[in-house]
Design an enzyme around this catalytic site. Structure first.
Site, PDB file in Angstrom:
ATOM      1  N   LYS A   1       0.720  -1.500  -0.003  1.00 15.81           N
ATOM      2  CA  LYS A   1       0.023  -0.156  -0.233  1.00 15.81           C
ATOM      3  C   LYS A   1       0.261   1.165   0.317  1.00 15.81           C
ATOM      4  O   LYS A   1       0.667   1.996  -0.409  1.00 15.81           O
ATOM      5  CB  LYS A   1      -1.030   0.215   1.632  1.00 15.81           C
ATOM      6  CG  LYS A   1      -2.190  -1.001   0.829  1.00 15.81           C
ATOM      7  CD  LYS A   1      -3.132   0.036   1.047  1.00 15.81           C
ATOM      8  CE  LYS A   1      -4.381  -0.077   0.047  1.00 15.81           C
ATOM      9  NZ  LYS A   1      -5.829  -0.052   0.541  1.00 15.81           N
TER      10      LYS A   1
ATOM     11  N   LYS B   1       0.418 -12.562  -9.957  1.00 19.71           N
ATOM     12  CA  LYS B   1      -1.017 -13.108  -9.055  1.00 19.71           C
ATOM     13  C   LYS B   1      -2.211 -13.405  -9.116  1.00 19.71           C
ATOM     14  O   LYS B   1      -2.432 -12.339  -9.323  1.00 19.71           O
ATOM     15  CB  LYS B   1      -0.203 -12.710  -7.681  1.00 19.71           C
ATOM     16  CG  LYS B   1      -0.980 -14.107  -7.011  1.00 19.71           C
ATOM     17  CD  LYS B   1      -0.013 -13.345  -4.853  1.00 19.71           C
ATOM     18  CE  LYS B   1      -1.765 -12.197  -4.387  1.00 19.71           C
ATOM     19  NZ  LYS B   1      -1.971 -12.242  -3.096  1.00 19.71           N
TER      20      LYS B   1
ATOM     21  N   LYS C   1      -7.845 -10.846  -6.423  1.00 20.27           N
ATOM     22  CA  LYS C   1      -9.421  -9.940  -6.385  1.00 20.27           C
ATOM     23  C   LYS C   1      -8.265  -8.314  -6.155  1.00 20.27           C
ATOM     24  O   LYS C   1      -9.393  -7.931  -7.197  1.00 20.27           O
ATOM     25  CB  LYS C   1      -9.628 -10.155  -4.637  1.00 20.27           C
ATOM     26  CG  LYS C   1     -10.617 -11.663  -4.438  1.00 20.27           C
ATOM     27  CD  LYS C   1     -10.964 -12.219  -3.295  1.00 20.27           C
ATOM     28  CE  LYS C   1     -10.935 -12.570  -3.111  1.00 20.27           C
ATOM     29  NZ  LYS C   1     -11.056 -13.333  -1.320  1.00 20.27           N
TER      30      LYS C   1
HETATM   31  P1  TYM Z   1      -7.662 -14.966   0.892  1.00 16.02           P
HETATM   32  O1  TYM Z   1      -9.272 -14.552   1.096  1.00 16.02           O
HETATM   33  O2  TYM Z   1      -6.915 -13.640   0.231  1.00 16.02           O
HETATM   34  O3  TYM Z   1      -6.956 -16.046   0.441  1.00 16.02           O
HETATM   35  C1  TYM Z   1      -7.614 -17.052   0.712  1.00 16.02           C
HETATM   36  C2  TYM Z   1      -6.676 -17.616  -0.010  1.00 16.02           C
HETATM   37  O4  TYM Z   1      -6.368 -18.340  -1.031  1.00 16.02           O
HETATM   38  C3  TYM Z   1      -4.919 -18.305  -1.402  1.00 16.02           C
HETATM   39  N1  TYM Z   1      -4.927 -17.735  -2.998  1.00 16.02           N
HETATM   40  C4  TYM Z   1      -3.584 -18.465  -3.254  1.00 16.02           C
HETATM   41  N2  TYM Z   1      -3.269 -19.141  -3.865  1.00 16.02           N
HETATM   42  C5  TYM Z   1      -2.275 -19.488  -4.562  1.00 16.02           C
HETATM   43  N3  TYM Z   1      -2.474 -18.619  -6.087  1.00 16.02           N
HETATM   44  C6  TYM Z   1      -3.538 -17.073  -5.557  1.00 16.02           C
HETATM   45  N4  TYM Z   1      -3.100 -16.462  -7.012  1.00 16.02           N
HETATM   46  C7  TYM Z   1      -3.747 -17.187  -4.394  1.00 16.02           C
HETATM   47  N5  TYM Z   1      -4.840 -16.222  -4.561  1.00 16.02           N
HETATM   48  C8  TYM Z   1      -5.211 -16.093  -3.418  1.00 16.02           C
HETATM   49  C9  TYM Z   1      -4.200 -17.451  -0.146  1.00 16.02           C
HETATM   50  O5  TYM Z   1      -2.966 -17.848   0.131  1.00 16.02           O
HETATM   51  C10 TYM Z   1      -5.276 -17.820   1.621  1.00 16.02           C
HETATM   52  O6  TYM Z   1      -4.860 -19.415   1.238  1.00 16.02           O
HETATM   53  N6  TYM Z   1      -5.690 -13.552   5.171  1.00 16.02           N
HETATM   54  C11 TYM Z   1      -6.281 -14.191   4.642  1.00 16.02           C
HETATM   55  C12 TYM Z   1      -7.341 -14.659   5.831  1.00 16.02           C
HETATM   56  C13 TYM Z   1      -7.398 -15.033   7.184  1.00 16.02           C
HETATM   57  C14 TYM Z   1      -6.810 -16.308   7.319  1.00 16.02           C
HETATM   58  C15 TYM Z   1      -6.609 -16.602   9.172  1.00 16.02           C
HETATM   59  C16 TYM Z   1      -6.042 -17.830   6.687  1.00 16.02           C
HETATM   60  C17 TYM Z   1      -7.460 -14.682   8.029  1.00 16.02           C
HETATM   61  N7  TYM Z   1      -6.647 -14.715   9.423  1.00 16.02           N
HETATM   62  C18 TYM Z   1      -5.875 -17.585   9.785  1.00 16.02           C
HETATM   63  C19 TYM Z   1      -5.287 -18.519   7.478  1.00 16.02           C
HETATM   64  C20 TYM Z   1      -5.701 -18.565   8.553  1.00 16.02           C
HETATM   65  C21 TYM Z   1      -6.401 -13.889   2.982  1.00 16.02           C
HETATM   66  O7  TYM Z   1      -6.471 -12.370   3.044  1.00 16.02           O
HETATM   67  O8  TYM Z   1      -6.930 -15.412   2.248  1.00 16.02           O
END
Ligand code: TYM
Length: 322
Positions: free
Chosen positions: A114, A193, A196
């Site tokens: 950011k 990558k 969203k």
């Molecule tokens: P989030 O919602 O951004 O993504 C969810 C999961 O999808 C994986 N991911 C990917 N893996 C491979 N290639 C990609 N292009 C790709 N885009 C997303 C992410 O690595 C993730 O595993 N901070 C987390 C949510 C969260 C969380 C937690 C996860 C909050 N508390 C506790 C584990 C444990 C997140 O923003 O994921």
């Protein structure tokens, strides 16, 4: 309580799930959950760092819950819950906040990203890693299945555990990330990558048309048909590796010989993605909002009971319990 190791993971309800989320995380959830005491969270407070529309957030929470159920998480065997139903996560975050420094949190990728774009980060985004540490540590989690982009967050959780234990005694276990190397970073249609926030996604549960259009829009180089194509630099081929296993040997040959064009390669990819998604999408369409609300209510109660038990120990350790 079960003697299995504890697994926790989560997704932000910040928009439609994409195939990067599926390959990087969701698919592992389904494979791993039977071997663990598993909890799957909808990280709605994390989504508040970027979402300001209540109706949108409500709709997104419902969507993520349906995604979880559609891919095969069984609410009889795992705990599915909303983060906001367990206010103890926010309580523990505060305690971690009092143990970490500003420069320590300034190293977080999301924050640095950011800043480098000249955008203003809110305090929630700055503190994101500590809320995530609380999510993980409050359940005594052993393993956190995630994509590569979340590795640093699990490191932050280990740091939070160790700083707490050093200050107040051994309360938290240090968790490990579980990252499948071959799906660690799924590329989006522009080659970066899939994310969203980049608007470069192929929706997991989109309509046939949405998925076909997204695939048709994958950026390629301008090699004309008839000339060899470099599979290692091609996003279409990178996605074939995950959706077209049985076609891979032929595809590899065709790329080398130049006997396939990008158009054809994309058509095959879209078809293979759709073949994989259609049965899950049908299952998803049959899930009612009412069912989701019931499942989240039960899941929230189960999670809260566990979190509350841990917080009794934490409050005592830090000295606020008289
Ligand atoms: P989030 O919602 O951004 O993504 C969810 C999961 O999808 C994986 N991911 C990917 N893996 C491979 N290639 C990609 N292009 C790709 N885009 C997303 C992410 O690595 C993730 O595993 N901070 C987390 C949510 C969260 C969380 C937690 C996860 C909050 N508390 C506790 C584990 C444990 C997140 O923003 O994921």
């Amino acid at each position: 309580m079960s003697d299995k190791k504890i697994l926790l993971s989560g997704m932000q309800p910040s928009g439609k799930m994409h195939i990067g989320n599926y390959l990087g995380a969701l698919r592992q959830f389904v494979e791993l959950y039977p071997s663990y005491d598993s909890l799957f969270m909808i990280a709605d407070y994390h989504a508040l760092t970027s979402l300001r529309r209540a109706d949108q957030l409500r709709a997104n929470i419902m969507e993520v819950a349906k995604d979880y159920l559609a891919i095969g998480l069984d609410p009889e065997k795992v705990v599915i819950f909303q983060q906001s139903d367990v206010p103890e996560h926010a309580e523990l975050t505060w305690i971690f906040n009092c143990l970490v420094t500003v420069p320590f949190l300034m190293q977080a990728h999301a924050f640095k990203d950011k800043q480098s774009k000249g955008l203003e980060a809110n305090v929630g985004l700055f503190d994101y890693p500590m809320l995530m540490a609380a999510d993980i540590l409050i359940y005594g989690t052993d393993v956190v299945p995630v994509g590569q982009d979340q590795r640093q967050h699990v490191e932050y959780a280990r740091e939070a555990a160790s700083k707490f234990n050093l200050a107040f005694g051994p309360v938290f276990k240090e968790p490990a990330e579980y990252i499948m190397e071959n799906v660690a970073i799924i590329p989006g249609i522009d080659g970066r990558k899939m994310s969203k926030s980049y608007g470069n996604t192929i929706p997991l549960f989109g309509t046939d048309e949405e998925i076909k259009t997204a695939v048709a829009n994958i950026k390629t180089d301008s090699t004309p048909k008839g000339q060899p194509m470099d599979k290692d630099k091609d996003t279409v081929f990178a996605l074939h590796r995950h959706f077209s296993q049985k076609d891979l040997p032929d595809l590899e040959k065709n790329y080398q010989e130049g006997s396939i064009g990008y158009q054809e390669s994309k058509n095959l990819l879209a078809e293979n993605i759709l073949n994989m998604i259609r049965p899950l999408r049908d299952r998803r369409d049959a899930i009612s909002d009412k069912k989701v609300i019931d499942i989240l209510k039960t899941g929230g109660e189960k999670a809260r009971e566990r979190a509350e038990e841990k917080m009794r120990v934490v409050r005592k350790a830090v000295g606020v319990t008289l």
